[in-house]
Design an enzyme around this catalytic site. Sequence first.
Site, PDB file in Angstrom:
ATOM      1  N   ASP A   1       0.998  -1.211   0.085  1.00  0.00           N
ATOM      2  CA  ASP A   1      -0.035  -0.028   0.009  1.00  0.00           C
ATOM      3  C   ASP A   1       1.030   1.324   0.037  1.00  0.00           C
ATOM      4  O   ASP A   1       0.807   2.072   0.986  1.00  0.00           O
ATOM      5  CB  ASP A   1      -0.899  -0.107   1.158  1.00  0.00           C
ATOM      6  CG  ASP A   1      -2.126  -1.028   1.076  1.00  0.00           C
ATOM      7  OD1 ASP A   1      -2.421  -1.256  -0.007  1.00  0.00           O
ATOM      8  OD2 ASP A   1      -2.921  -1.420   1.925  1.00  0.00           O
TER       9      ASP A   1
ATOM     10  N   GLU B   1     -11.515  -2.146  -2.653  1.00  0.00           N
ATOM     11  CA  GLU B   1     -10.875  -1.251  -1.557  1.00  0.00           C
ATOM     12  C   GLU B   1      -9.837  -0.413  -2.296  1.00  0.00           C
ATOM     13  O   GLU B   1      -9.615  -0.157  -3.534  1.00  0.00           O
ATOM     14  CB  GLU B   1     -10.521  -2.165  -0.759  1.00  0.00           C
ATOM     15  CG  GLU B   1      -9.638  -3.410  -0.861  1.00  0.00           C
ATOM     16  CD  GLU B   1      -9.231  -4.293  -0.039  1.00  0.00           C
ATOM     17  OE1 GLU B   1      -9.601  -4.053   1.248  1.00  0.00           O
ATOM     18  OE2 GLU B   1      -7.997  -5.023  -0.413  1.00  0.00           O
TER      19      GLU B   1
END
Length: 363
Positions: free
Chosen positions: A48, A226
């Site tokens: 991420d 997401e």
Amino acid sequence: MLHTVLSVFSVLLAAVAALPAEVHINTTSFSNTTAYPLPNLGNVAAHDPNIIQYNGSFYLFKGGVHIPIHKASSLDGPWEQIGTVLHESSVITKQNRSRPWAPTTVEWDDRFFCLYAISESGSRNSAIGVASADSPESGNWTDHGALINTGEGALSDIDPYTISNAIDGAFIADQKTGSPHLLYGSYWHGIFTVPLADDLLSVKTPQHPNATNLAYVPKETVKPIEGSFMTYKAPYYYLWFSHGKCCHFDLEKFPPMGDEYSIRVGRSSDVTGPFVDKDGVDLLDGGGTVVYGSNHGVVYAPGGVGVLTGSGNDADVLYFHYLNTTIGFTQGDAQLGWNYLHYVKGWPVALEGYVHANGKDDF
């Protein structure tokens, strides 16, 4: 003496018995497609990732203990860890306070703001926090706590926090009004946007957040959507997100090919949508055009997407984490990759290599 030898032998036998059986990796789920280019290498492990450019340097923020900060003069690295955003655990009193997830740092009104998530796998008891500083360097950040809570915590009983999951925070400013917006969401009811106060330290109207659902997968039992990110390239807003299974893979039974992470996008002329994909499918109906997926038998489950918006002669840069099938499949194995983008009829396409896309965009 004999007793000692037997004891040592017993310990060794127990240790051997505890070793895992040989793992046979199921490679049939790896895509060998060449429809997407291999990534330019970031040469750093990152899950991420979030990257900003400031004063001629790149700053990389990633999930981990107190949110590590790395700095480099090039996206290729070398990356030097220069510290962390938080100097201790988050002030948000939820699980995993010491290891925030999915940071997003933005420059706003001559100050830097780092959005971060506090959660744990499979839980909706989550929060998005914010820290601020006058520089992206380490050492001067202030942790302001939670912007929003889901599951438990202040105002978590207000819609849409009752049906959503407060992780994967991102940011966009409305080009017409200049007003700031928080994006967030994972699984459950997908991705939302909420207007923020001008100082980015709270929701604009906390009791009535005026939220908008931007993307959702209504027809699937599991809602694998997401990691949103939003950019603007006139005349469109682009809603980027990750779709599919991100991690915790069973090496002997990977999900069917295509069910792992891929990077998808939809676009809209308004910051709150509706967003549609290249085929005209609304993102609230499960739409999303794949911009980058597993490829060449090497790149697996790319996601955690971000975009550096180019200026002048610079092209936009799509960056992400991915699993290199020759390295490993844990979250700690995730690598930073990136590609230039150009736009064909207003839709982004990842480019191979280091060719800048300036002049090729077609709207």
